[in-house]
Write an enzyme that holds these catalytic residues in place. Structure first.
Site, PDB file in Angstrom:
ATOM      1  N   LYS A   1     -37.728  -3.281   4.597  1.00 47.95           N
ATOM      2  CA  LYS A   1     -38.853  -2.579   5.245  1.00 47.95           C
ATOM      3  C   LYS A   1     -39.666  -3.548   6.110  1.00 47.95           C
ATOM      4  O   LYS A   1     -40.025  -3.241   7.240  1.00 47.95           O
ATOM      5  CB  LYS A   1     -39.759  -1.929   4.194  1.00 47.95           C
ATOM      6  CG  LYS A   1     -39.044  -0.917   3.309  1.00 47.95           C
ATOM      7  CD  LYS A   1     -39.977  -0.250   2.315  1.00 47.95           C
ATOM      8  CE  LYS A   1     -40.563  -1.183   1.286  1.00 47.95           C
ATOM      9  NZ  LYS A   1     -39.583  -1.809   0.372  1.00 47.95           N
TER      10      LYS A   1
ATOM     11  N   ARG B   1     -46.429   5.482  -1.821  1.00 50.14           N
ATOM     12  CA  ARG B   1     -45.410   5.176  -2.832  1.00 50.14           C
ATOM     13  C   ARG B   1     -45.447   6.149  -3.998  1.00 50.14           C
ATOM     14  O   ARG B   1     -44.655   6.025  -4.939  1.00 50.14           O
ATOM     15  CB  ARG B   1     -45.644   3.778  -3.391  1.00 50.14           C
ATOM     16  CG  ARG B   1     -44.626   2.783  -2.869  1.00 50.14           C
ATOM     17  CD  ARG B   1     -44.952   1.435  -3.424  1.00 50.14           C
ATOM     18  NE  ARG B   1     -45.043   0.544  -2.318  1.00 50.14           N
ATOM     19  CZ  ARG B   1     -44.401  -0.596  -2.235  1.00 50.14           C
ATOM     20  NH1 ARG B   1     -43.666  -1.014  -3.231  1.00 50.14           N
ATOM     21  NH2 ARG B   1     -44.513  -1.343  -1.177  1.00 50.14           N
TER      22      ARG B   1
ATOM     23  N   ARG C   1     -34.728 -14.301  -1.048  1.00 47.66           N
ATOM     24  CA  ARG C   1     -35.796 -14.234  -0.034  1.00 47.66           C
ATOM     25  C   ARG C   1     -36.731 -15.449  -0.127  1.00 47.66           C
ATOM     26  O   ARG C   1     -37.110 -15.885  -1.199  1.00 47.66           O
ATOM     27  CB  ARG C   1     -36.633 -12.975  -0.220  1.00 47.66           C
ATOM     28  CG  ARG C   1     -37.845 -12.964   0.714  1.00 47.66           C
ATOM     29  CD  ARG C   1     -38.505 -11.626   0.810  1.00 47.66           C
ATOM     30  NE  ARG C   1     -38.951 -11.116  -0.470  1.00 47.66           N
ATOM     31  CZ  ARG C   1     -39.439  -9.893  -0.622  1.00 47.66           C
ATOM     32  NH1 ARG C   1     -39.509  -9.081   0.399  1.00 47.66           N
ATOM     33  NH2 ARG C   1     -39.827  -9.478  -1.812  1.00 47.66           N
TER      34      ARG C   1
ATOM     35  N   ARG D   1     -41.721 -15.539  -3.365  1.00 48.55           N
ATOM     36  CA  ARG D   1     -42.801 -14.667  -3.812  1.00 48.55           C
ATOM     37  C   ARG D   1     -42.861 -14.603  -5.336  1.00 48.55           C
ATOM     38  O   ARG D   1     -41.827 -14.567  -6.002  1.00 48.55           O
ATOM     39  CB  ARG D   1     -42.609 -13.260  -3.231  1.00 48.55           C
ATOM     40  CG  ARG D   1     -43.591 -12.938  -2.135  1.00 48.55           C
ATOM     41  CD  ARG D   1     -43.248 -11.692  -1.401  1.00 48.55           C
ATOM     42  NE  ARG D   1     -43.217 -10.480  -2.230  1.00 48.55           N
ATOM     43  CZ  ARG D   1     -43.055  -9.254  -1.739  1.00 48.55           C
ATOM     44  NH1 ARG D   1     -42.910  -9.091  -0.443  1.00 48.55           N
ATOM     45  NH2 ARG D   1     -43.034  -8.216  -2.536  1.00 48.55           N
TER      46      ARG D   1
ATOM     47  N   ARG E   1     -39.659  -3.757 -10.719  1.00 50.22           N
ATOM     48  CA  ARG E   1     -40.010  -3.097  -9.450  1.00 50.22           C
ATOM     49  C   ARG E   1     -39.000  -2.007  -9.104  1.00 50.22           C
ATOM     50  O   ARG E   1     -39.358  -0.944  -8.600  1.00 50.22           O
ATOM     51  CB  ARG E   1     -40.071  -4.144  -8.323  1.00 50.22           C
ATOM     52  CG  ARG E   1     -41.302  -5.021  -8.418  1.00 50.22           C
ATOM     53  CD  ARG E   1     -41.144  -6.303  -7.630  1.00 50.22           C
ATOM     54  NE  ARG E   1     -41.007  -6.108  -6.211  1.00 50.22           N
ATOM     55  CZ  ARG E   1     -40.497  -7.020  -5.384  1.00 50.22           C
ATOM     56  NH1 ARG E   1     -40.060  -8.184  -5.851  1.00 50.22           N
ATOM     57  NH2 ARG E   1     -40.420  -6.777  -4.104  1.00 50.22           N
TER      58      ARG E   1
HETATM   59  P1  AP5 Z   1     -37.620  -7.546   3.317  1.00 53.36           P
HETATM   60  O1  AP5 Z   1     -37.652  -7.113   4.742  1.00 53.36           O
HETATM   61  O2  AP5 Z   1     -38.633  -8.546   2.871  1.00 53.36           O
HETATM   62  O3  AP5 Z   1     -37.609  -6.253   2.366  1.00 53.36           O
HETATM   63  P2  AP5 Z   1     -38.781  -5.273   1.947  1.00 53.36           P
HETATM   64  O4  AP5 Z   1     -38.214  -3.908   1.821  1.00 53.36           O
HETATM   65  O5  AP5 Z   1     -39.969  -5.443   2.858  1.00 53.36           O
HETATM   66  O6  AP5 Z   1     -39.077  -5.857   0.507  1.00 53.36           O
HETATM   67  P3  AP5 Z   1     -40.422  -6.012  -0.318  1.00 53.36           P
HETATM   68  O7  AP5 Z   1     -40.059  -6.783  -1.538  1.00 53.36           O
HETATM   69  O8  AP5 Z   1     -41.532  -6.578   0.526  1.00 53.36           O
HETATM   70  O9  AP5 Z   1     -40.744  -4.544  -0.669  1.00 53.36           O
HETATM   71  P4  AP5 Z   1     -41.551  -4.069  -1.857  1.00 53.36           P
HETATM   72  O10 AP5 Z   1     -41.715  -2.645  -1.534  1.00 53.36           O
HETATM   73  O11 AP5 Z   1     -41.013  -4.349  -3.196  1.00 53.36           O
HETATM   74  O12 AP5 Z   1     -42.847  -5.010  -1.822  1.00 53.36           O
HETATM   75  P5  AP5 Z   1     -44.253  -4.872  -1.087  1.00 53.36           P
HETATM   76  O13 AP5 Z   1     -44.576  -6.182  -0.525  1.00 53.36           O
HETATM   77  O14 AP5 Z   1     -44.305  -3.683  -0.226  1.00 53.36           O
HETATM   78  O15 AP5 Z   1     -36.135  -8.103   3.017  1.00 53.36           O
HETATM   79  C1  AP5 Z   1     -35.807  -8.642   1.749  1.00 53.36           C
HETATM   80  C2  AP5 Z   1     -34.849  -9.836   1.938  1.00 53.36           C
HETATM   81  O16 AP5 Z   1     -33.602  -9.352   2.486  1.00 53.36           O
HETATM   82  C3  AP5 Z   1     -35.345 -10.904   2.926  1.00 53.36           C
HETATM   83  O17 AP5 Z   1     -34.947 -12.150   2.452  1.00 53.36           O
HETATM   84  C4  AP5 Z   1     -34.638 -10.559   4.246  1.00 53.36           C
HETATM   85  O18 AP5 Z   1     -34.451 -11.710   5.049  1.00 53.36           O
HETATM   86  C5  AP5 Z   1     -33.321  -9.988   3.748  1.00 53.36           C
HETATM   87  N1  AP5 Z   1     -32.777  -8.944   4.607  1.00 53.36           N
HETATM   88  C6  AP5 Z   1     -33.483  -7.963   5.259  1.00 53.36           C
HETATM   89  N2  AP5 Z   1     -32.632  -7.150   5.929  1.00 53.36           N
HETATM   90  C7  AP5 Z   1     -31.381  -7.621   5.681  1.00 53.36           C
HETATM   91  C8  AP5 Z   1     -30.080  -7.199   6.069  1.00 53.36           C
HETATM   92  N3  AP5 Z   1     -29.899  -6.119   6.859  1.00 53.36           N
HETATM   93  N4  AP5 Z   1     -29.022  -7.905   5.615  1.00 53.36           N
HETATM   94  C9  AP5 Z   1     -29.180  -8.991   4.819  1.00 53.36           C
HETATM   95  N5  AP5 Z   1     -30.390  -9.455   4.406  1.00 53.36           N
HETATM   96  C10 AP5 Z   1     -31.475  -8.755   4.837  1.00 53.36           C
HETATM   97  O19 AP5 Z   1     -45.201  -4.562  -2.337  1.00 53.36           O
HETATM   98  C11 AP5 Z   1     -45.448  -5.561  -3.313  1.00 53.36           C
HETATM   99  C12 AP5 Z   1     -46.269  -4.957  -4.442  1.00 53.36           C
HETATM  100  O20 AP5 Z   1     -47.533  -4.486  -3.951  1.00 53.36           O
HETATM  101  C13 AP5 Z   1     -45.654  -3.754  -5.154  1.00 53.36           C
HETATM  102  O21 AP5 Z   1     -44.721  -4.136  -6.150  1.00 53.36           O
HETATM  103  C14 AP5 Z   1     -46.905  -3.108  -5.746  1.00 53.36           C
HETATM  104  O22 AP5 Z   1     -47.350  -3.816  -6.865  1.00 53.36           O
HETATM  105  C15 AP5 Z   1     -47.928  -3.302  -4.644  1.00 53.36           C
HETATM  106  N6  AP5 Z   1     -47.956  -2.170  -3.693  1.00 53.36           N
HETATM  107  C16 AP5 Z   1     -47.590  -2.206  -2.380  1.00 53.36           C
HETATM  108  N7  AP5 Z   1     -47.744  -0.996  -1.817  1.00 53.36           N
HETATM  109  C17 AP5 Z   1     -48.216  -0.184  -2.790  1.00 53.36           C
HETATM  110  C18 AP5 Z   1     -48.540   1.197  -2.828  1.00 53.36           C
HETATM  111  N8  AP5 Z   1     -48.419   2.004  -1.749  1.00 53.36           N
HETATM  112  N9  AP5 Z   1     -48.992   1.718  -4.005  1.00 53.36           N
HETATM  113  C19 AP5 Z   1     -49.164   0.933  -5.086  1.00 53.36           C
HETATM  114  N10 AP5 Z   1     -48.845  -0.376  -5.119  1.00 53.36           N
HETATM  115  C20 AP5 Z   1     -48.376  -0.933  -3.975  1.00 53.36           C
END
Ligand code: AP5
Length: 233
Positions: free
Chosen positions: A30, A105, A144, A177, A188
């Site tokens: 994402k 979410r 990552r 992270r 997660r």
């Molecule tokens: P990356 O692009 O970083 O993936 P991502 O989907 O953004 O992963 P996140 O871990 O950031 O998502 P998440 O939803 O768990 O965490 P968030 O920060 O939103 O890619 C991942 C890896 O793969 C990278 O190394 C990249 O280089 C690689 N990659 C990407 N594309 C690729 C491809 N095509 N091929 C190969 N490799 C690839 O949330 C964190 C926390 O915040 C949550 O756990 C929760 O506690 C809280 N939170 C956030 N939003 C909310 C909400 N709306 N409600 C409640 N709590 C929330």
């Protein structure tokens, strides 16, 4: 419609009020795709996870509260994230549209977003869901690495920096992270399947869902997402 899109500068396409969601399991790409899509469409990419991490770094009361949940892979309470994201999505730079990454979410968050947009006389354009099997999620998150300075995301195997462990943009040492430990990744994923996956049906019932295959190289996924975003416009 896509035909209504207007060019702002070569290679950049802007559509009026393009209010898009980027959904998908942790590690689906994402953030990687949100940054690219935001640049291509000329609208801000707003990551709820990044907003929370900034609040945590700033040491704000909200950040202290959020860390209790993020560090364990649990969702931050709806009222906290709704307040944070509603304010951000109503900001001046998002008046022409936005890409909300990781928000909503839960179904109550989706309802709060719909009400907030309704109050502004706007409607969601599309909910883009990046699909990725759990096994690939684990591989992506375990490898990552992130730049603590500019937030640029790398992968040790799939998207390595030019110099080992150093950011290509500013040369700062990359970090892992806190929530990318094996146990927290598992938590997660479980939380995603229980609380966030129901949004697939929620947006499908409203005719807003566009599912995109998240496997393959990032540039291939980007093309699929761009086509899906255009089909919702
Ligand atoms: P990356 O692009 O970083 O993936 P991502 O989907 O953004 O992963 P996140 O871990 O950031 O998502 P998440 O939803 O768990 O965490 P968030 O920060 O939103 O890619 C991942 C890896 O793969 C990278 O190394 C990249 O280089 C690689 N990659 C990407 N594309 C690729 C491809 N095509 N091929 C190969 N490799 C690839 O949330 C964190 C926390 O915040 C949550 O756990 C929760 O506690 C809280 N939170 C956030 N939003 C909310 C909400 N709306 N409600 C409640 N709590 C929330």
């Amino acid at each position: 419609m896509v035909e209504e899109a207007r060019a702002r500068r070569p290679g950049q396409v802007v559509m009026a009020e393009l209010d898009l969601l980027l959904m998908g399991p942790p590690g689906a790409g994402k953030g990687t795709q949100g940054r690219l899509l935001g640049e291509a469409l000329g609208v801000p990419w707003v990551s709820s996870g990044d907003l929370l991490r900034h609040a945590i770094e700033d040491g704000s009361a909200l950040g202290d509260q959020a860390r209790h949940f993020t560090a364990r892979g649990e969702l931050v309470p709806d009222r906290v994230i709704v307040g944070l994201m509603s304010g951000r999505l109503e900001a001046r730079d998002a008046r022409g549209g936005f890409i909300a990454d990781g928000y909503p979410r839960t179904v109550p968050q989706a309802e709060a977003l719909a009400a907030a947009l309704d109050a502004l006389g706007r409607r969601l354009t599309a909910a883009l869901a990046i699909l990725l099997p759990d096994g690939e999620v684990v591989d992506r998150l375990a490898g990552r690495r992130t730049c603590p300075e500019c937030g640029r995301v790398y992968h040790l195997k799939h998207e390595p920096p030019a110099r080992a462990q150093l950011c290509d943009v500013d040369g700062v040492g990359l970090i892992q992270r806190e929530d990318d430990s094996p146990a927290t990744i598992r938590r997660r994923l479980a939380v995603y399947h229980q609380d966030s996956e129901p949004l697939i049906a929620h947006y499908s019932e409203r005719g807003l869902l566009r599912e995109v295959d998240g496997t393959g190289p990032p540039e291939v996924v980007a093309e699929r997402l761009h086509a899906a975003a255009a089909s919702g416009a």
